[in-house]
Design a protein around this motif. Structure first.
Motif, PDB file in Angstrom:
ATOM      1  N   ILE A  35      14.283 -13.562  48.376  1.00  0.00           N
ATOM      2  CA  ILE A  35      13.633 -14.324  49.436  1.00  0.00           C
ATOM      3  C   ILE A  35      13.266 -13.349  50.544  1.00  0.00           C
ATOM      4  N   MET A  36      12.099 -13.556  51.145  1.00  0.00           N
ATOM      5  CA  MET A  36      11.702 -12.698  52.263  1.00  0.00           C
ATOM      6  C   MET A  36      10.878 -13.487  53.272  1.00  0.00           C
ATOM      7  N   PRO A  37      11.057 -13.197  54.552  1.00  0.00           N
ATOM      8  CA  PRO A  37      10.189 -13.792  55.558  1.00  0.00           C
ATOM      9  C   PRO A  37       8.824 -13.112  55.505  1.00  0.00           C
ATOM     10  N   VAL A  38       7.770 -13.893  55.724  1.00  0.00           N
ATOM     11  CA  VAL A  38       6.416 -13.340  55.746  1.00  0.00           C
ATOM     12  C   VAL A  38       5.635 -13.910  56.914  1.00  0.00           C
ATOM     13  N   ILE A  39       4.636 -13.152  57.318  1.00  0.00           N
ATOM     14  CA  ILE A  39       3.623 -13.638  58.248  1.00  0.00           C
ATOM     15  C   ILE A  39       2.381 -13.841  57.393  1.00  0.00           C
ATOM     16  N   GLU A  40       1.962 -15.095  57.245  1.00  0.00           N
ATOM     17  CA  GLU A  40       0.740 -15.357  56.487  1.00  0.00           C
ATOM     18  C   GLU A  40      -0.442 -15.326  57.448  1.00  0.00           C
ATOM     19  N   LEU A  41      -1.497 -14.644  57.047  1.00  0.00           N
ATOM     20  CA  LEU A  41      -2.701 -14.484  57.854  1.00  0.00           C
ATOM     21  C   LEU A  41      -3.769 -15.459  57.368  1.00  0.00           C
ATOM     22  N   HIS A  42      -4.487 -16.059  58.307  1.00  0.00           N
ATOM     23  CA  HIS A  42      -5.532 -17.019  57.951  1.00  0.00           C
ATOM     24  C   HIS A  42      -6.821 -16.739  58.701  1.00  0.00           C
ATOM     25  N   ASN A  43      -7.949 -16.867  57.991  1.00  0.00           N
ATOM     26  CA  ASN A  43      -9.264 -16.949  58.616  1.00  0.00           C
ATOM     27  C   ASN A  43      -9.451 -18.432  58.924  1.00  0.00           C
ATOM     28  N   HIS A  44      -9.092 -18.829  60.120  1.00  0.00           N
ATOM     29  CA  HIS A  44      -9.050 -20.255  60.463  1.00  0.00           C
ATOM     30  C   HIS A  44     -10.430 -20.752  60.894  1.00  0.00           C
TER      31      HIS A  44
END
Length: 180
Positions: free
Chosen positions: A54-63
């Motif tokens: 398990i790992m924490p992530v920062i998900e990036l979005h083109n919002h």
């Protein structure tokens, strides 16, 4: 959406906001599968046995959504507005689950958080849903795949230069700096 190797960054990355369209982030947990999930993996609460890490992530979005109102079709066509992710510490699947937390900080200020069983439930429900969806096209989850399990806190716009940190005890943390 699909995750591409070229969109994966490691903790501490410095990324240009201008490389994204209306950049927004989510803080969430990702899992690495140790094997293909089986129905028995979802009979007990907690982290499914098919999860090795398990790992924490920062998900990036083109919002960017053009429809009014925004539609599921547009979201799918835009690869779920997915634009990449930043991986953090990788921890082995814990034996004792304890009380997990996930906190999103921007320049040291908390902007979102969640804790407890919701995090485990999100891992379970996301894996179950993805497995069922892939089965319809005769695909399946496989050992070694990284699966982003979804965010409980809201999508957060990144409108200025800042540092984002996801703190997710007992799983670790990840950080990224966004510049102009």
């Amino acid at each position: 959406g699909r995750l591409y190797k070229s969109e994966q960054h490691v903790s501490g990355a410095c990324l240009k906001r201008g490389n994204y369209s209306n950049l927004a982030i989510e803080g969430e947990l990702a899992v690495i599968l140790g094997r293909t999930p089986e129905p028995s993996d979802f009979t007990q609460p907690g982290i499914p046995a098919c999860v090795s890490y398990i790992m924490p992530v920062i998900e990036l979005h083109n919002h960017v959504m053009h429809g009014t109102p925004a539609s599921a079709g547009e979201l799918i066509a835009n690869n779920a507005i997915h634009a990449g992710f930043i991986t953090g510490d990788i921890s082995e699947r814990p034996e004792g689950h304890g009380k997990p937390e996930l906190t999103i900080l921007i320049d040291g200020t908390v902007v979102g958080s969640c804790e407890g069983q919701k995090l485990f439930e999100t891992i379970q429900s996301s894996l179950q849903w993805l497995q069922a969806t892939l089965k319809k096209t005769d695909e399946h989850l496989q050992e070694g795949q990284i699966i982003l399990t979804g965010s409980i806190p809201s999508l957060i716009p990144i409108n200025q230069r800042c540092t984002v940190k996801i703190d997710a005890p007992p799983f670790g943390e990840t950080t990224a700096t966004f510049v102009d």
